[in-house]
Design a protein around this motif. Sequence first.
Motif, mmCIF file in Angstrom:
data_model
loop_
_atom_site.group_PDB
_atom_site.id
_atom_site.type_symbol
_atom_site.label_atom_id
_atom_site.label_comp_id
_atom_site.label_asym_id
_atom_site.label_seq_id
_atom_site.Cartn_x
_atom_site.Cartn_y
_atom_site.Cartn_z
ATOM 1 N N UNK A 186 0.887 -1.199 -0.194
ATOM 2 C CA UNK A 186 -0.064 -0.043 -0.009
ATOM 3 C C UNK A 186 0.869 1.284 -0.053
ATOM 4 N N UNK A 187 1.742 1.349 0.912
ATOM 5 C CA UNK A 187 2.747 2.465 0.997
ATOM 6 C C UNK A 187 3.377 2.561 -0.507
ATOM 7 N N UNK A 188 4.081 1.511 -0.863
ATOM 8 C CA UNK A 188 4.659 1.818 -2.243
ATOM 9 C C UNK A 188 3.712 2.019 -3.524
ATOM 10 N N UNK A 189 2.558 1.732 -3.430
ATOM 11 C CA UNK A 189 1.543 2.364 -4.318
ATOM 12 C C UNK A 189 1.257 3.723 -4.185
ATOM 13 N N UNK A 190 1.094 4.152 -2.823
ATOM 14 C CA UNK A 190 1.196 5.484 -2.777
ATOM 15 C C UNK A 190 2.433 6.515 -3.054
ATOM 16 N N UNK A 191 3.538 5.811 -2.834
ATOM 17 C CA UNK A 191 4.621 6.515 -3.322
ATOM 18 C C UNK A 191 4.677 6.821 -4.682
ATOM 19 N N UNK A 192 4.545 5.568 -5.432
ATOM 20 C CA UNK A 192 4.318 5.737 -6.946
ATOM 21 C C UNK A 192 3.259 6.884 -7.375
ATOM 22 N N UNK A 193 2.264 6.778 -6.652
ATOM 23 C CA UNK A 193 1.027 7.776 -7.288
ATOM 24 C C UNK A 193 1.574 9.291 -7.125
ATOM 25 N N UNK A 194 2.250 9.330 -5.685
ATOM 26 C CA UNK A 194 2.881 10.776 -5.589
ATOM 27 C C UNK A 194 3.954 11.241 -6.578
ATOM 28 N N UNK A 200 5.345 14.247 -11.571
ATOM 29 C CA UNK A 200 6.002 13.988 -13.094
ATOM 30 C C UNK A 200 7.399 13.205 -12.841
ATOM 31 N N UNK A 201 7.255 12.367 -11.993
ATOM 32 C CA UNK A 201 8.499 11.391 -12.088
ATOM 33 C C UNK A 201 8.251 10.345 -13.102
ATOM 34 N N UNK A 202 9.336 9.719 -13.435
ATOM 35 C CA UNK A 202 9.191 8.563 -14.493
ATOM 36 C C UNK A 202 10.063 7.538 -13.760
ATOM 37 N N UNK A 203 9.153 6.235 -13.827
ATOM 38 C CA UNK A 203 9.686 5.045 -13.263
ATOM 39 C C UNK A 203 10.642 4.212 -14.314
ATOM 40 N N UNK A 204 11.817 4.121 -13.970
ATOM 41 C CA UNK A 204 12.819 3.578 -14.968
ATOM 42 C C UNK A 204 13.826 2.435 -14.308
ATOM 43 N N UNK A 205 13.629 1.279 -14.926
ATOM 44 C CA UNK A 205 14.496 0.219 -14.250
ATOM 45 C C UNK A 205 16.094 0.320 -14.776
ATOM 46 N N UNK A 206 16.963 0.014 -13.785
ATOM 47 C CA UNK A 206 18.184 -0.001 -14.446
ATOM 48 C C UNK A 206 18.983 -1.299 -13.971
ATOM 49 N N UNK A 207 20.052 -1.598 -14.731
ATOM 50 C CA UNK A 207 20.789 -2.943 -14.806
ATOM 51 C C UNK A 207 21.007 -3.429 -13.303
ATOM 52 N N UNK A 208 20.875 -4.721 -13.408
ATOM 53 C CA UNK A 208 21.649 -5.330 -12.056
ATOM 54 C C UNK A 208 22.789 -6.079 -12.282
#
Length: 646
Positions: A186-194, A200-208
């Motif tokens: 729930x908290x992660x979902x709210x963080x993503x929404x915020x 206006x942030x963009x969620x980008x995956x980076x290499x592991x």
Amino acid sequence: MYFPSWMRQLYRGLSAQPAWASPRRSLVLSPHRRLPEFSSFIARTNTCGELRSSHLGQEVTLCGWIQYRRQNIFLVLRDFHGLVQIVIPQDESAASVKKILCEAPVESVVQVSGTVVARPPGQENPKMPTGEIEIKVKTAELLNSCKKLPFEIKDFVKKTEALRLQYRYLDLRSFQMQRNLRLRSQMVMRMREYLCNLHGFIDIETPTLFKKTPGGAKEFLVPSREPGKFYSLPQSPQQFKQLLMIGGFDRYFQVARCYRDEGSRPDRQPEFTQIDIEMSFVDQTGIQQLIEGLLQYSWPSDRGAVALPFPSMTFAEALATYGTDKPDTRFGMKIIDISNVFRNTEIGFLQDALSKPQGTVKAICVPGGAKYLKRKDIESIRKFAVDHFNQEVLPVFLKTSINWNSPVAELIMEEQRLEFIRLMQVQEDDVILLTAGEHQKACSLLGKLRLECADLLEKKGVVLRDPALFSFLWVVDFPLFLPKEDNPRELESAHHPFTAPHPSDIHLLYTEPEKVRSQHYDLVLNGSEIGGGSIRIHNAELQHYVLATLLKEDVKLLSHLLQALDYGAPPHGGIALGLDRLMCLVTGSPSIRDVIAFPKSFRGHDLMSSAPDCVPPEDLKPYHIQVSWPADSESEKNSLNLHQES
């Protein structure tokens, strides 16, 4: 239909449509779909925890685990949403249904269909949200039978952590683990929404799979099929997020997996999760305000309100007042400098300490210590100081009836005694713990003893740290460099080599770099660091100087980053919040392993699958690797060989 308060709040937030969303394309956020459909796409009609008196007379189908059975008349069915009582039919026409529900072992998975009815008067259970109703079963199906369990799925049943980790899939059924992981989601979902919808942030995956880089924690190496070449699992996406800023993405975040080849602790794991954030054209204040808003927006409503702004304290002030860079500000017992009281003292070890550079006399006041601390406690405190800091700590009591282990009290002159009491604000039952020595060492020792004494007092019933209180604090103005432990003449980064120096101290980089403050900031909650970040060096020449000249690192390892900084890098900065540690504090769990679905043990092992495990030599050949076995591992090697032969 009933939904928990956290779910209602979550979907209330999601119903707020962002300005850029087209009405035609925002179906998920439509007010007609504000609440989740827990029974969509599957055979059940309802969950076990949602049924109430308003559902009386409805025909329902439920799926779940048998929690327990009573007298072969009732059983309690459990799913992720809660519990509901099932009435086992007793008439002969339903013998087959009774046989299934009475013979199925506890924790077996069943599907039942029946009617929601009211419990008989006087048999309601106010402790259960579904306690006013029960299900009169008509049909039942055993979906899967359960063998005898290694432990009961009940929170009050004590289990060793090793057993919980070995059978983690069973431990996950417990209410506590279900609650922790759902609150985390729930908290992660709210963080993503915020971050995404509101800022206006963009969620980008980076290499592991990356390369070994200088500085910081030890990294895990991953072999490649090219002889002598290895990948490295990054300890954070630090370089990638800086490169994204150079790439013009302006605002990035990621729920990032990170890795450190270090031993586990209650608040640390070899693999962990960060809320990783980076912004362009930002300063320290902007990052701090962003994080304060993020936590306020995502904070669970039943944990109290998050007051903004968070207080701030310099590193020097935190060390001098609390003896640590992550102070727990929920209680007092602050460190007091009493050097001036004893400038003219005749006490030898105090004279000796004050005659040296950085020499000081410091003390903390333990409230009610004379009532709660025993002789063995004081001896334990003094032994701790000698064993861990090679330093003496002396207890000072005001009560004349308690004079053991306090030789210093007899040598304090009356004038010094009165000033001492005034500075420390001592009450009759208090105990003073006094030490003398170099400033940082004395502060660090008393900082540790402050927490040790808090533990001792709380074990005796004194409430110092309110578990319901969440005390946030920014710690700023850290040193940019520290002397290396193994070679104090050389420097290492206090945090990482990409941290920008404080604007007021840049001139010192070329003359007295050890005095330079950094633009680094830590977020502390109840004495634990839950986040850290900095404004980055965005000038290639300055970054090269820090790496090559001051830290004496091989700049070839970072040639890609240095080159990128030369191609129009914007000023940028960021932060990473430790999600596991944050959730551990939010849920009040004793360990971060209680908020991670499949954690590692204290030694970094997966007790469920026995990872890490041995690999046959033929599997290592493509990687051009050969294991060099220590002498005490011959038995393990022989065991592996026998396993291969069989």
